[in-house]
Design an enzyme around this catalytic site. Structure first.
Site, PDB file in Angstrom:
ATOM      1  N   ARG A  59      41.480  10.735 112.866  1.00  0.00           N
ATOM      2  CA  ARG A  59      40.557   9.947 113.693  1.00  0.00           C
ATOM      3  C   ARG A  59      41.200   9.556 115.026  1.00  0.00           C
ATOM      4  O   ARG A  59      40.525   9.543 116.066  1.00  0.00           O
ATOM      5  CB  ARG A  59      40.112   8.702 112.908  1.00  0.00           C
ATOM      6  CG  ARG A  59      39.043   7.890 113.614  1.00  0.00           C
ATOM      7  CD  ARG A  59      38.421   6.865 112.694  1.00  0.00           C
ATOM      8  NE  ARG A  59      37.416   6.079 113.387  1.00  0.00           N
ATOM      9  CZ  ARG A  59      37.468   4.752 113.518  1.00  0.00           C
ATOM     10  NH1 ARG A  59      38.481   4.065 112.987  1.00  0.00           N
ATOM     11  NH2 ARG A  59      36.517   4.114 114.168  1.00  0.00           N
ATOM     12  N   HIS A  63      39.549  10.240 118.626  1.00  0.00           N
ATOM     13  CA  HIS A  63      39.283   9.174 119.601  1.00  0.00           C
ATOM     14  C   HIS A  63      40.074   9.361 120.889  1.00  0.00           C
ATOM     15  O   HIS A  63      39.673   8.871 121.936  1.00  0.00           O
ATOM     16  CB  HIS A  63      39.557   7.799 118.971  1.00  0.00           C
ATOM     17  CG  HIS A  63      38.443   7.336 118.071  1.00  0.00           C
ATOM     18  ND1 HIS A  63      38.056   6.023 117.978  1.00  0.00           N
ATOM     19  CD2 HIS A  63      37.623   8.023 117.250  1.00  0.00           C
ATOM     20  CE1 HIS A  63      37.040   5.924 117.112  1.00  0.00           C
ATOM     21  NE2 HIS A  63      36.773   7.128 116.652  1.00  0.00           N
ATOM     22  N   ASP A  64      41.200  10.040 120.814  1.00  0.00           N
ATOM     23  CA  ASP A  64      41.925  10.361 122.049  1.00  0.00           C
ATOM     24  C   ASP A  64      41.120  11.385 122.850  1.00  0.00           C
ATOM     25  O   ASP A  64      40.830  11.198 124.037  1.00  0.00           O
ATOM     26  CB  ASP A  64      43.321  10.918 121.713  1.00  0.00           C
ATOM     27  CG  ASP A  64      44.147  11.153 122.971  1.00  0.00           C
ATOM     28  OD1 ASP A  64      43.944  10.406 123.960  1.00  0.00           O
ATOM     29  OD2 ASP A  64      44.995  12.059 122.981  1.00  0.00           O
ATOM     30  N   VAL A  67      37.705  10.489 124.742  1.00  0.00           N
ATOM     31  CA  VAL A  67      37.728   9.555 125.870  1.00  0.00           C
ATOM     32  C   VAL A  67      38.668  10.106 126.942  1.00  0.00           C
ATOM     33  O   VAL A  67      39.890  10.013 126.824  1.00  0.00           O
ATOM     34  CB  VAL A  67      38.159   8.142 125.410  1.00  0.00           C
ATOM     35  CG1 VAL A  67      38.090   7.155 126.562  1.00  0.00           C
ATOM     36  CG2 VAL A  67      37.283   7.674 124.250  1.00  0.00           C
ATOM     37  N   GLY A  69      39.568  13.051 127.513  1.00  0.00           N
ATOM     38  CA  GLY A  69      40.361  14.217 127.126  1.00  0.00           C
ATOM     39  C   GLY A  69      41.558  13.892 126.245  1.00  0.00           C
ATOM     40  O   GLY A  69      41.954  12.733 126.100  1.00  0.00           O
ATOM     41  N   SER A  73      45.755   8.879 125.992  1.00  0.00           N
ATOM     42  CA  SER A  73      45.413   7.549 126.524  1.00  0.00           C
ATOM     43  C   SER A  73      45.151   6.541 125.411  1.00  0.00           C
ATOM     44  O   SER A  73      45.275   5.333 125.619  1.00  0.00           O
ATOM     45  CB  SER A  73      44.202   7.631 127.463  1.00  0.00           C
ATOM     46  OG  SER A  73      43.136   8.262 126.799  1.00  0.00           O
ATOM     47  N   ASN A  91      37.833   1.063 118.676  1.00  0.00           N
ATOM     48  CA  ASN A  91      39.197   1.516 118.362  1.00  0.00           C
ATOM     49  C   ASN A  91      40.032   0.499 117.607  1.00  0.00           C
ATOM     50  O   ASN A  91      41.165   0.786 117.230  1.00  0.00           O
ATOM     51  CB  ASN A  91      39.917   1.910 119.661  1.00  0.00           C
ATOM     52  CG  ASN A  91      39.381   3.213 120.216  1.00  0.00           C
ATOM     53  OD1 ASN A  91      38.884   4.045 119.451  1.00  0.00           O
ATOM     54  ND2 ASN A  91      39.467   3.384 121.524  1.00  0.00           N
ATOM     55  N   HIS A 189      34.643  13.239 107.660  1.00  0.00           N
ATOM     56  CA  HIS A 189      34.344  12.036 106.871  1.00  0.00           C
ATOM     57  C   HIS A 189      34.451  12.290 105.364  1.00  0.00           C
ATOM     58  O   HIS A 189      34.089  11.427 104.572  1.00  0.00           O
ATOM     59  CB  HIS A 189      32.961  11.488 107.232  1.00  0.00           C
ATOM     60  CG  HIS A 189      32.923  10.842 108.589  1.00  0.00           C
ATOM     61  ND1 HIS A 189      31.770  10.383 109.180  1.00  0.00           N
ATOM     62  CD2 HIS A 189      33.914  10.579 109.476  1.00  0.00           C
ATOM     63  CE1 HIS A 189      32.050   9.865 110.367  1.00  0.00           C
ATOM     64  NE2 HIS A 189      33.345   9.985 110.576  1.00  0.00           N
ATOM     65  N   THR A 190      34.934  13.460 104.994  1.00  0.00           N
ATOM     66  CA  THR A 190      35.232  13.704 103.580  1.00  0.00           C
ATOM     67  C   THR A 190      36.511  12.972 103.167  1.00  0.00           C
ATOM     68  O   THR A 190      36.824  12.847 101.988  1.00  0.00           O
ATOM     69  CB  THR A 190      35.359  15.216 103.275  1.00  0.00           C
ATOM     70  OG1 THR A 190      35.559  15.383 101.871  1.00  0.00           O
ATOM     71  CG2 THR A 190      36.530  15.862 103.999  1.00  0.00           C
ATOM     72  N   ASP A 248      37.710  18.036 100.948  1.00  0.00           N
ATOM     73  CA  ASP A 248      36.898  19.014 100.223  1.00  0.00           C
ATOM     74  C   ASP A 248      35.509  19.085 100.859  1.00  0.00           C
ATOM     75  O   ASP A 248      35.286  18.510 101.924  1.00  0.00           O
ATOM     76  CB  ASP A 248      36.815  18.634  98.735  1.00  0.00           C
ATOM     77  CG  ASP A 248      36.401  17.166  98.545  1.00  0.00           C
ATOM     78  OD1 ASP A 248      35.725  16.622  99.450  1.00  0.00           O
ATOM     79  OD2 ASP A 248      36.738  16.574  97.512  1.00  0.00           O
TER      80      ASP A 248
HETATM   81  C1  HEM Z   1      29.888  12.371 114.884  1.00  0.00           C
HETATM   82  C2  HEM Z   1      30.177  11.178 115.336  1.00  0.00           C
HETATM   83  C3  HEM Z   1      31.072  10.215 114.604  1.00  0.00           C
HETATM   84  C4  HEM Z   1      30.821   8.912 114.359  1.00  0.00           C
HETATM   85  C5  HEM Z   1      29.589   8.148 114.787  1.00  0.00           C
HETATM   86  C6  HEM Z   1      31.921   8.394 113.600  1.00  0.00           C
HETATM   87  C7  HEM Z   1      32.043   7.083 113.184  1.00  0.00           C
HETATM   88  C8  HEM Z   1      33.042   6.609 112.361  1.00  0.00           C
HETATM   89  C9  HEM Z   1      33.145   5.250 111.888  1.00  0.00           C
HETATM   90  C10 HEM Z   1      32.188   4.127 112.251  1.00  0.00           C
HETATM   91  C11 HEM Z   1      34.218   5.173 111.066  1.00  0.00           C
HETATM   92  C12 HEM Z   1      34.683   3.956 110.277  1.00  0.00           C
HETATM   93  C13 HEM Z   1      35.510   3.032 111.139  1.00  0.00           C
HETATM   94  C14 HEM Z   1      35.809   1.755 110.390  1.00  0.00           C
HETATM   95  O1  HEM Z   1      34.895   0.945 110.244  1.00  0.00           O
HETATM   96  O2  HEM Z   1      36.945   1.550 109.944  1.00  0.00           O
HETATM   97  C15 HEM Z   1      34.809   6.489 111.023  1.00  0.00           C
HETATM   98  C16 HEM Z   1      35.910   6.825 110.292  1.00  0.00           C
HETATM   99  C17 HEM Z   1      36.504   8.057 110.317  1.00  0.00           C
HETATM  100  N1  HEM Z   1      36.138   9.111 111.114  1.00  0.00           N
HETATM  101 FE1  HEM Z   1      34.473   9.269 112.207  1.00  0.00          FE
HETATM  102  N2  HEM Z   1      32.830   9.387 113.411  1.00  0.00           N
HETATM  103  C18 HEM Z   1      32.356  10.527 114.008  1.00  0.00           C
HETATM  104  C19 HEM Z   1      33.008  11.727 114.094  1.00  0.00           C
HETATM  105  C20 HEM Z   1      34.250  11.986 113.585  1.00  0.00           C
HETATM  106  C21 HEM Z   1      35.018  13.163 113.836  1.00  0.00           C
HETATM  107  C22 HEM Z   1      34.609  14.275 114.805  1.00  0.00           C
HETATM  108  C23 HEM Z   1      36.159  13.065 113.115  1.00  0.00           C
HETATM  109  C24 HEM Z   1      37.316  14.007 113.028  1.00  0.00           C
HETATM  110  C25 HEM Z   1      37.233  15.292 113.160  1.00  0.00           C
HETATM  111  C26 HEM Z   1      36.093  11.818 112.390  1.00  0.00           C
HETATM  112  C27 HEM Z   1      37.026  11.372 111.503  1.00  0.00           C
HETATM  113  C28 HEM Z   1      37.000  10.136 110.874  1.00  0.00           C
HETATM  114  C29 HEM Z   1      37.939   9.762 109.839  1.00  0.00           C
HETATM  115  C30 HEM Z   1      39.002  10.658 109.241  1.00  0.00           C
HETATM  116  C31 HEM Z   1      37.648   8.432 109.511  1.00  0.00           C
HETATM  117  C32 HEM Z   1      38.391   7.552 108.499  1.00  0.00           C
HETATM  118  C33 HEM Z   1      39.518   6.831 109.209  1.00  0.00           C
HETATM  119  C34 HEM Z   1      40.414   6.005 108.307  1.00  0.00           C
HETATM  120  O3  HEM Z   1      40.449   6.191 107.093  1.00  0.00           O
HETATM  121  O4  HEM Z   1      41.137   5.140 108.870  1.00  0.00           O
HETATM  122  N3  HEM Z   1      34.930  11.182 112.725  1.00  0.00           N
HETATM  123  N4  HEM Z   1      34.079   7.338 111.821  1.00  0.00           N
END
Ligand code: HEM
Length: 322
Positions: A59, A63-64, A67, A69, A73, A91, A189-190, A248
């Protein structure tokens, strides 16, 4: 005259080369041949002790890149007169900065002043994911680090969890990513966790009348309410309950069952292409095309807006500009 023309051409080629927007796999082969091993070994020490850092690091890279590129940052600290991206609301739940700092320290010992923090972050994210048996992708290198990090840029560039499908597609398109990249990368998000506050509106007050999002499985709404109170800002839940540490295909079955945690997950059922991807990847756990698709999309994401050539700098410490 001919000599003058030739030297002009050489000069132009030099300028073009030094600003070339290209990354390459062998970028540090002479200046830091031990890089790959140093990064992978140091990352592995952390992931072995705490596998839940892998999603955090993935993540962090996302997030890098979204924003301004992939230019590190996100790693910069705020200063007395500037709020950095790190401290912007979306963030504040980021984790894993200590891993990047530790890896940078090791890399600096071996190759001082050579390797950017942006490259280190890209490598660490890849290594962490593959170390929990997720996909492996090649990481072309040569990114340089930005000298600025502006908190408000995070708010305008990161897609929030309440985005609908049109907004998500537009957000990804603005970074040069396709509809397929959107559904594939959402598969990230898996793994990992979310704070309740990222989805409480969805389960408690969706339209302002104390209702839940009707597109979410009502049984799941009930389950989530047992864990998350309406104003809970500290509790975390697994995004893929039961296997949030395994990379998975579960994400796609979850979304299909209307148990995706965010509106942005559920929204993927509202477009023909993303919905088709979800349907076809929700059945077969052994279908590895998700892994190769993820690898391909991560390479694309990792090259968004990179600084190369003489732009930016190679930070000595990832949290402060030189
Ligand atoms: C499509 C738009 C996306 C949205 C709206 C989104 C939103 C979020 C949100 C709200 C969280 C939870 C943050 C929290 O409350 O702690 C999260 C977690 C996460 N996101 Fe996304 N996300 C998106 C795309 C992505 C992408 C592209 C990736 C990576 C390729 C990603 C990887 C992750 C991971 C791995 C977590 C878990 C982080 C942790 O366990 O600390 N997300 N995301």
């Amino acid at each position: 005259m001919a000599v003058l023309k030739l030297s002009m051409v050489c000069f132009l080629l030099f300028i073009l080369h030094s600003n070339a927007q290209t990354l390459s796999l062998d970028f540090y082969s002479k200046t830091c041949p031990s890089l790959a091993k140093t990064v992978s070994d140091t990352t592995a020490r952390f992931i072995y002790a705490a596998p839940s850092l892998a999603p955090a690091l993935l993540r962090l890279h996302f997030h890098d890149c979204f924003v301004d590129g992939c230019e590190g940052s996100i790693l910069l600290n705020s200063t007395s007169n500037n709020t950095a991206e790190k401290d912007a609301i979306p963030n504040r739940s980021l984790r894993g900065f200590q891993v990047i700092d530790a890896v940078k320290l090791e890399v600096e010992k071996k190759c001082p002043g050579q390797v950017s923090c942006a490259d280190i972050l890209a490598l660490v994210a890849r290594d962490a994911v593959s170390q929990i048996k997720g996909p492996f992708w090649k990481v072309p290198l040569g990114r340089r680090d930005s000298r600025v990090s502006i908190g408000s840029r995070a708010l305008t560039n990161l897609p929030p969890p309440f985005f609908n499908i049109t907004q998500l597609i537009a957000s990804f398109a603005s970074k040069g990513l396709s509809v397929k990249d959107l559904v594939v990368l959402s598969g990230g998000h898996t793994i990992g966790v979310s704070h309740c506050s990222s989805f409480t509106t969805r389960i408690y007050n969706f339209t302002g009348r104390g209702d839940a999002d009707p597109t979410m499985d009502p049984n799941y709404v009930t389950e989530l309410k047992k864990v998350c109170g309406p104003t809970d800002t500290t509790t975390i839940v697994q995004m893929d309950p039961g296997s949030s540490k395994d990379f998975d295909n579960d994400y796609f079955s979850i979304v299909k069952k209307r148990r995706g945690l965010f509106q942005s997950d559920a929204a993927l059922l509202n477009n023909a292409e993303t919905s088709k991807y979800i349907q076809s990847h929700s059945f077969n756990q052994f279908d590895k095309t998700f892994f190769s698709d993820f690898a391909e999309s991560m390479q694309k994401m990792g090259s968004i807006g990179v600084l190369t050539g003489t732009a930016g700098e190679i930070r000595r410490v990832c949290s402060v500009v030189n």
